[in-house]
Write a protein that holds these residues in place. Structure first.
Motif, PDB file in Angstrom:
ATOM      1  N   MET A   1       0.837  -1.199   0.000  1.00 48.70           N
ATOM      2  CA  MET A   1       0.000   0.000   0.000  1.00 48.70           C
ATOM      3  C   MET A   1       0.872   1.249   0.000  1.00 48.70           C
ATOM      4  O   MET A   1       1.804   1.371   0.784  1.00 48.70           O
ATOM      5  N   ASP A   2       0.586   2.164  -0.898  1.00 48.02           N
ATOM      6  CA  ASP A   2       1.255   3.459  -0.912  1.00 48.02           C
ATOM      7  C   ASP A   2       0.577   4.368   0.109  1.00 48.02           C
ATOM      8  O   ASP A   2      -0.653   4.449   0.172  1.00 48.02           O
ATOM      9  N   TYR A   3       1.391   5.067   0.907  1.00 45.04           N
ATOM     10  CA  TYR A   3       0.771   5.921   1.921  1.00 45.04           C
ATOM     11  C   TYR A   3       1.687   7.076   2.315  1.00 45.04           C
ATOM     12  O   TYR A   3       2.905   7.045   2.117  1.00 45.04           O
ATOM     13  N   LEU A   4       1.053   8.091   2.896  1.00 42.77           N
ATOM     14  CA  LEU A   4       1.736   9.259   3.447  1.00 42.77           C
ATOM     15  C   LEU A   4       1.676   9.179   4.963  1.00 42.77           C
ATOM     16  O   LEU A   4       0.629   8.878   5.534  1.00 42.77           O
ATOM     17  N   PHE A   5       2.808   9.470   5.608  1.00 44.21           N
ATOM     18  CA  PHE A   5       2.863   9.492   7.066  1.00 44.21           C
ATOM     19  C   PHE A   5       3.584  10.765   7.501  1.00 44.21           C
ATOM     20  O   PHE A   5       4.814  10.831   7.455  1.00 44.21           O
ATOM     21  N   PRO A   6       2.845  11.815   7.874  1.00 40.36           N
ATOM     22  CA  PRO A   6       3.504  13.037   8.354  1.00 40.36           C
ATOM     23  C   PRO A   6       4.183  12.782   9.703  1.00 40.36           C
ATOM     24  O   PRO A   6       3.519  12.454  10.681  1.00 40.36           O
ATOM     25  N   ILE A   7       5.483  12.908   9.718  1.00 44.03           N
ATOM     26  CA  ILE A   7       6.235  12.721  10.960  1.00 44.03           C
ATOM     27  C   ILE A   7       6.056  13.940  11.859  1.00 44.03           C
ATOM     28  O   ILE A   7       5.882  13.837  13.067  1.00 44.03           O
ATOM     29  N   SER A   8       6.075  15.115  11.229  1.00 48.82           N
ATOM     30  CA  SER A   8       5.992  16.365  11.979  1.00 48.82           C
ATOM     31  C   SER A   8       5.507  17.477  11.061  1.00 48.82           C
ATOM     32  O   SER A   8       5.702  17.412   9.844  1.00 48.82           O
ATOM     33  N   SER A   9       4.875  18.494  11.643  1.00 52.90           N
ATOM     34  CA  SER A   9       4.417  19.681  10.917  1.00 52.90           C
ATOM     35  C   SER A   9       3.346  19.360   9.879  1.00 52.90           C
ATOM     36  O   SER A   9       3.417  19.796   8.740  1.00 52.90           O
ATOM     37  N   ALA A  10       2.341  18.589  10.323  1.00 58.75           N
ATOM     38  CA  ALA A  10       1.139  18.410   9.513  1.00 58.75           C
ATOM     39  C   ALA A  10       0.127  19.462   9.938  1.00 58.75           C
ATOM     40  O   ALA A  10      -0.177  20.392   9.178  1.00 58.75           O
ATOM     41  N   ASP A  11      -0.374  19.356  11.172  1.00 53.66           N
ATOM     42  CA  ASP A  11      -1.329  20.335  11.681  1.00 53.66           C
ATOM     43  C   ASP A  11      -0.651  21.357  12.590  1.00 53.66           C
ATOM     44  O   ASP A  11      -1.232  21.861  13.545  1.00 53.66           O
ATOM     45  N   ASP A  12       0.592  21.655  12.301  1.00 58.75           N
ATOM     46  CA  ASP A  12       1.311  22.765  12.914  1.00 58.75           C
ATOM     47  C   ASP A  12       2.397  23.196  11.933  1.00 58.75           C
ATOM     48  O   ASP A  12       2.532  22.616  10.856  1.00 58.75           O
ATOM     49  N   ILE A  13       3.129  24.229  12.284  1.00 60.87           N
ATOM     50  CA  ILE A  13       4.166  24.748  11.385  1.00 60.87           C
ATOM     51  C   ILE A  13       5.498  24.741  12.114  1.00 60.87           C
ATOM     52  O   ILE A  13       5.615  25.253  13.230  1.00 60.87           O
ATOM     53  N   GLY A  14       6.497  24.154  11.499  1.00 58.53           N
ATOM     54  CA  GLY A  14       7.828  24.033  12.103  1.00 58.53           C
ATOM     55  C   GLY A  14       8.265  22.586  12.099  1.00 58.53           C
ATOM     56  O   GLY A  14       7.466  21.682  12.321  1.00 58.53           O
ATOM     57  N   ALA A  15       9.526  22.339  11.821  1.00 56.54           N
ATOM     58  CA  ALA A  15      10.084  20.978  11.811  1.00 56.54           C
ATOM     59  C   ALA A  15       9.366  20.074  10.824  1.00 56.54           C
ATOM     60  O   ALA A  15       8.969  18.961  11.148  1.00 56.54           O
ATOM     61  N   SER A  16       9.206  20.542   9.602  1.00 57.45           N
ATOM     62  CA  SER A  16       8.496  19.781   8.571  1.00 57.45           C
ATOM     63  C   SER A  16       9.242  18.519   8.190  1.00 57.45           C
ATOM     64  O   SER A  16      10.443  18.550   7.923  1.00 57.45           O
ATOM     65  N   SER A  17       8.518  17.391   8.143  1.00 59.89           N
ATOM     66  CA  SER A  17       9.089  16.144   7.637  1.00 59.89           C
ATOM     67  C   SER A  17       7.956  15.161   7.368  1.00 59.89           C
ATOM     68  O   SER A  17       7.103  14.937   8.238  1.00 59.89           O
ATOM     69  N   TYR A  18       7.982  14.580   6.155  1.00 57.60           N
ATOM     70  CA  TYR A  18       6.883  13.723   5.722  1.00 57.60           C
ATOM     71  C   TYR A  18       7.448  12.460   5.069  1.00 57.60           C
ATOM     72  O   TYR A  18       8.277  12.538   4.166  1.00 57.60           O
TER      73      TYR A  18
END
Length: 372
Positions: A1-18
């Motif tokens: 299965m292909d999927y997205l997993f936001p590690i950080s900074s999905a429903d906030d701003i700062g430390a973006s990593s997906y």
């Protein structure tokens, strides 16, 4: 299965990593950090077990641009994912050096000098691993076709387009529909994603300034000079420095501008990248004269009328976010990098109310898996 997993900074701003599991490959888009009183990184350990057996199973890290909240934890994850290829544009790579090495934004103030030097050496080795990718030129990785597209926002910023087996994903990173004086002009052509992963920074901000009003700025500068005051242009933003350097060329200011030592590394970095920074209006001489002048600096100084120029957003506006969805009409949209505000109109609500988009749109949460 292909999927997205936001590690950080999905429903906030700062430390973006997906994290993206796509067609058998494990990809990370951006690896930011928060830089306040302390530096805080995304919790990369959550990937182990359910998502990857070990960090050595991460195939690639893509850096959309060089803002600290998108690259600040590069050393932390790249040291563990030592087999991963790291990709960025040439300009992004150079600005990462400026951020992490020249401005030393990987060390804590209280750390001993010896430890700071060790950190910088580690970061330098990881920056050397970054593979420079030209925009608009597809490359192959594990059978995937990957293309960087200019994203506006700031010099070097790009959107990452990934295709394989008839499926395609576009990660926008931070983007804008406009660019100052055509620098890194966004290009949205040639992209037909099934899945759109988009940043929604201004998704709850219906009215926000997204351009440098250099004509009004010119009036303020001239007014201070007319009173016999020197002017200090203050910015703590690397790309907004560049915007002002170029805006200065279009102003008719009767005095010269000088660059403070705090801002000179920024000017030098962009000059070495081929940007036309220095001119008759903006001198390389770092010694300010006694007569009237303009000083460009990261910090305020006594004896100047200080004009702060960071009060505008480099991100896509509320309406631009809607227009991007209309432009691509993807089957699925996933929104990250936003801050929800109670009792405030969200661009997604406005988009769905218009009734023209019939796919699915998801406002992502941190550490939740989304099938794509």
């Amino acid at each position: 299965m292909d999927y997205l997993f936001p590690i950080s900074s999905a429903d906030d701003i700062g430390a973006s990593s997906y994290f993206l599991s796509f067609q058998g490959s494990n990809l990370i888009f951006d690896c930011g950090a928060r830089y306040n009183a302390t530096i805080s990184y995304p919790q990369y350990s959550v990937l182990l077990g359910e998502h990857v057996e070990g960090f050595d199973r991460i195939d690639a890290i893509f850096l959309s641009h060089a803002h600290f909240d998108h690259i600040g934890s590069l050393a932390a994850i790249a040291a563990q994912a030592s087999q991963a290829a790291i990709y960025a544009t040439k300009t992004t790579k150079e600005i990462i050096k400026l951020q992490l090495i020249d401005f030393d934004r990987v060390s804590r103030k209280e750390e001993p000098l010896k430890l700071k030097k060790m950190r910088q050496l580690q970061v330098q080795k990881i920056i050397e691993r970054i593979i420079e990718i030209p925009v608009m030129r597809p490359m192959l990785l594990n059978g995937m076709e990957i293309t960087f597209f200019p994203a506006g926002h700031m010099a070097g910023a790009c959107m990452v387009y990934v295709k394989k087996n008839g499926k395609s994903v576009l990660y926008t990173g931070d983007f804008s529909f406009d660019s100052f004086m055509g620098m890194n002009e966004p290009n949205f052509n040639g992209v037909h994603p099934n899945v759109l992963i988009m940043t929604g920074t201004n998704g709850f901000r219906y009215q926000i300034k997204t351009k440098l009003d250099y004509k009004n700025l010119e009036k303020h500068i001239k007014a201070s000079l007319k009173k016999g005051r020197n002017v200090l242009i203050q910015s703590q933003s690397i790309p907004k420095h560049l915007n002002f350097f170029y805006a200065l060329k279009m102003m008719k200011i009767p005095v010269k501008a000088y660059i403070h030592t705090s801002s000179m590394p920024i000017a030098n970095a962009f000059s070495e990248l081929g940007y036309h920074i220095f001119s008759d209006a903006l001198t390389m001489d770092q010694k300010c004269p006694e007569q009237k002048h303009i000083l460009i600096s990261e910090f305020a100084e006594p004896g100047y009328d200080v004009i702060q120029i960071d009060c505008y957003s480099l991100h896509a506006s509320f309406s631009d976010l809607i227009n991007l969805v209309y432009l691509y009409m993807p089957e699925k949209v996933f929104v990250v990098h936003y801050e929800p505000e109670l009792n405030t109109l969200c661009f997604v609500d406005d988009l769905l109310e218009q009734g023209r988009y019939h796919g699915t749109i998801t406002m992502c949460k941190n550490m939740v898996k989304y099938e794509i």
